[in-house]
Design an enzyme around this catalytic site. Structure first.
Site, PDB file in Angstrom:
ATOM      1  N   LYS A 178      29.464  41.775  37.975  1.00 47.24           N
ATOM      2  CA  LYS A 178      29.437  40.513  38.703  1.00 47.24           C
ATOM      3  C   LYS A 178      28.229  40.466  39.628  1.00 47.24           C
ATOM      4  O   LYS A 178      28.069  41.327  40.492  1.00 47.24           O
ATOM      5  CB  LYS A 178      30.740  40.348  39.491  1.00 47.24           C
ATOM      6  CG  LYS A 178      31.981  40.328  38.591  1.00 47.24           C
ATOM      7  CD  LYS A 178      33.270  40.236  39.365  1.00 47.24           C
ATOM      8  CE  LYS A 178      33.534  41.460  40.199  1.00 47.24           C
ATOM      9  NZ  LYS A 178      34.913  41.473  40.752  1.00 47.24           N
ATOM     10  N   THR A 212      35.220  32.336  50.214  1.00 41.67           N
ATOM     11  CA  THR A 212      35.225  32.977  48.904  1.00 41.67           C
ATOM     12  C   THR A 212      36.222  34.128  48.810  1.00 41.67           C
ATOM     13  O   THR A 212      36.166  34.921  47.864  1.00 41.67           O
ATOM     14  CB  THR A 212      33.819  33.512  48.588  1.00 41.67           C
ATOM     15  OG1 THR A 212      33.437  34.457  49.615  1.00 41.67           O
ATOM     16  CG2 THR A 212      32.799  32.387  48.545  1.00 41.67           C
ATOM     17  N   GLY A 214      39.051  36.449  47.857  1.00 42.79           N
ATOM     18  CA  GLY A 214      39.900  36.555  46.673  1.00 42.79           C
ATOM     19  C   GLY A 214      39.184  36.324  45.356  1.00 42.79           C
ATOM     20  O   GLY A 214      39.827  36.327  44.298  1.00 42.79           O
ATOM     21  N   THR A 215      37.867  36.178  45.389  1.00 45.28           N
ATOM     22  CA  THR A 215      37.133  35.860  44.164  1.00 45.28           C
ATOM     23  C   THR A 215      37.328  36.915  43.083  1.00 45.28           C
ATOM     24  O   THR A 215      37.603  36.600  41.920  1.00 45.28           O
ATOM     25  CB  THR A 215      35.627  35.717  44.459  1.00 45.28           C
ATOM     26  OG1 THR A 215      35.447  34.814  45.540  1.00 45.28           O
ATOM     27  CG2 THR A 215      34.884  35.209  43.251  1.00 45.28           C
ATOM     28  N   GLY A 216      37.164  38.195  43.454  1.00 48.04           N
ATOM     29  CA  GLY A 216      37.259  39.260  42.461  1.00 48.04           C
ATOM     30  C   GLY A 216      38.644  39.400  41.877  1.00 48.04           C
ATOM     31  O   GLY A 216      38.805  39.568  40.646  1.00 48.04           O
ATOM     32  N   CYS A 217      39.665  39.334  42.715  1.00 49.26           N
ATOM     33  CA  CYS A 217      41.048  39.403  42.234  1.00 49.26           C
ATOM     34  C   CYS A 217      41.331  38.252  41.273  1.00 49.26           C
ATOM     35  O   CYS A 217      41.955  38.429  40.227  1.00 49.26           O
ATOM     36  CB  CYS A 217      42.020  39.318  43.410  1.00 49.26           C
ATOM     37  SG  CYS A 217      41.780  40.546  44.701  1.00 49.26           S
TER      38      CYS A 217
END
Length: 269
Positions: A178, A212, A214-217
């Site tokens: 990412k 932003t 919580g984007t990865g989860c």
């Protein structure tokens, strides 16, 4: 009266975010939004809000194992997503469980929170490399996690390719690197998905929105949700990227710090 058709089944193995923006809460919201049945194995409880993580308490291995077996042995699962696994013991326990489960696994090697708070003990990094990544269908590190795991500092797309090679060397079938943390002010955000033989570069607009959390989860849960629906890995990642892009665009202020992405953005049309 016959029952309604059962939706695909997805299990998240992750920590709780009391502020509701990341962790188990984000995972289950994502799964609901994408039309799958979300189930959970709690690995840790955090006291967390928009300003940061104020405390974290890891659950014992036997509690994690019991939750996992209770779900998988009775209900079954069509994809699993992992998030916060704070210690080597938990990493190794979950890796063993995944190895015995006939379902794709999306591993988000969570190292730090959005606010920079550590969520993985340094002593657990080797267990991630040697036990968890080898059982992953897709590993989804951000650039900070790439540095933690490989020592590589990524500053451009060429570096992302090197990072993917380094992550793939640990054994996952696919690496999704990412690129949201790349330096500079590019108008687009780029991610790289590769299995070592084919590459997929995914571009999306970069929004001027600081909310932003919580984007990865959310991305990892979206990938798992689409895999459970039967999509291929490249298809699942493209669909997940589109969902997260919408959630990022709609991220909203919450409390006094960084707010969450909006998991329900598609319903608010």
């Amino acid at each position: 009266m016959s029952s309604a058709p059962r939706p695909p089944l997805v299990l998240t193995v992750a920590g709780s975010d009391s502020g509701g923006g990341a962790g188990i809460q984000a995972d289950l919201k994502t799964m609901l939004a994408l039309g799958v049945h979300g189930m959970s194995v709690l690995t840790a409880v955090t006291a967390q809000n928009s300003l940061g993580v104020h405390g974290a308490w890891e659950l014992p291995e036997e509690a994690v194992r019991a939750q996992y077996r209770a779900v998988v042995d009775d209900i079954g699962v069509q994809a699993v997503k992992t998030g916060m696994l704070s210690s080597a013991a938990l990493v190794e326990t979950v890796a063993e469980l995944l190895a015995g489960t006939d379902a794709p696994a999306v591993v988000d090697p969570v190292g730090v929170s959005k606010h920079g708070d550590p969520l993985l003990a340094a002593s657990a990094l080797d267990s991630v490399r040697t036990t968890l990544l080898p059982v992953a269908t897709v590993a989804t590190p951000n650039l900070d996690e790439v540095t933690q795991l490989t020592g590589l500092v990524v500053e451009d797309e060429t570096g992302m390719r090197r990072a993917a090679d380094a992550i793939l060397a640990y054994g996952p079938r696919w690496a999704l690197i990412k690129g949201g943390h790349l330096p500079g002010d590019a108008a687009e955000v780029v991610d790289l998905l590769t299995d070592g033989s084919e590459e997929h570069w995914l571009y999306a607009p970069r929004y001027d929105n600081r909310h932003t959390h919580g984007t990865g989860c959310t991305l990892a849960s979206a990938v798992a949700s689409h895999l459970a629906k039967g999509l291929t890995v490249p298809e699942a990642v493209r669909e997940a990227k589109a969902y997260v892009t919408g959630a990022l665009a709609a991220g909203f202020a919450l409390g006094g710090g960084i707010g969450p992405v909006d998991h329900g953005w598609a319903f608010r049309g």
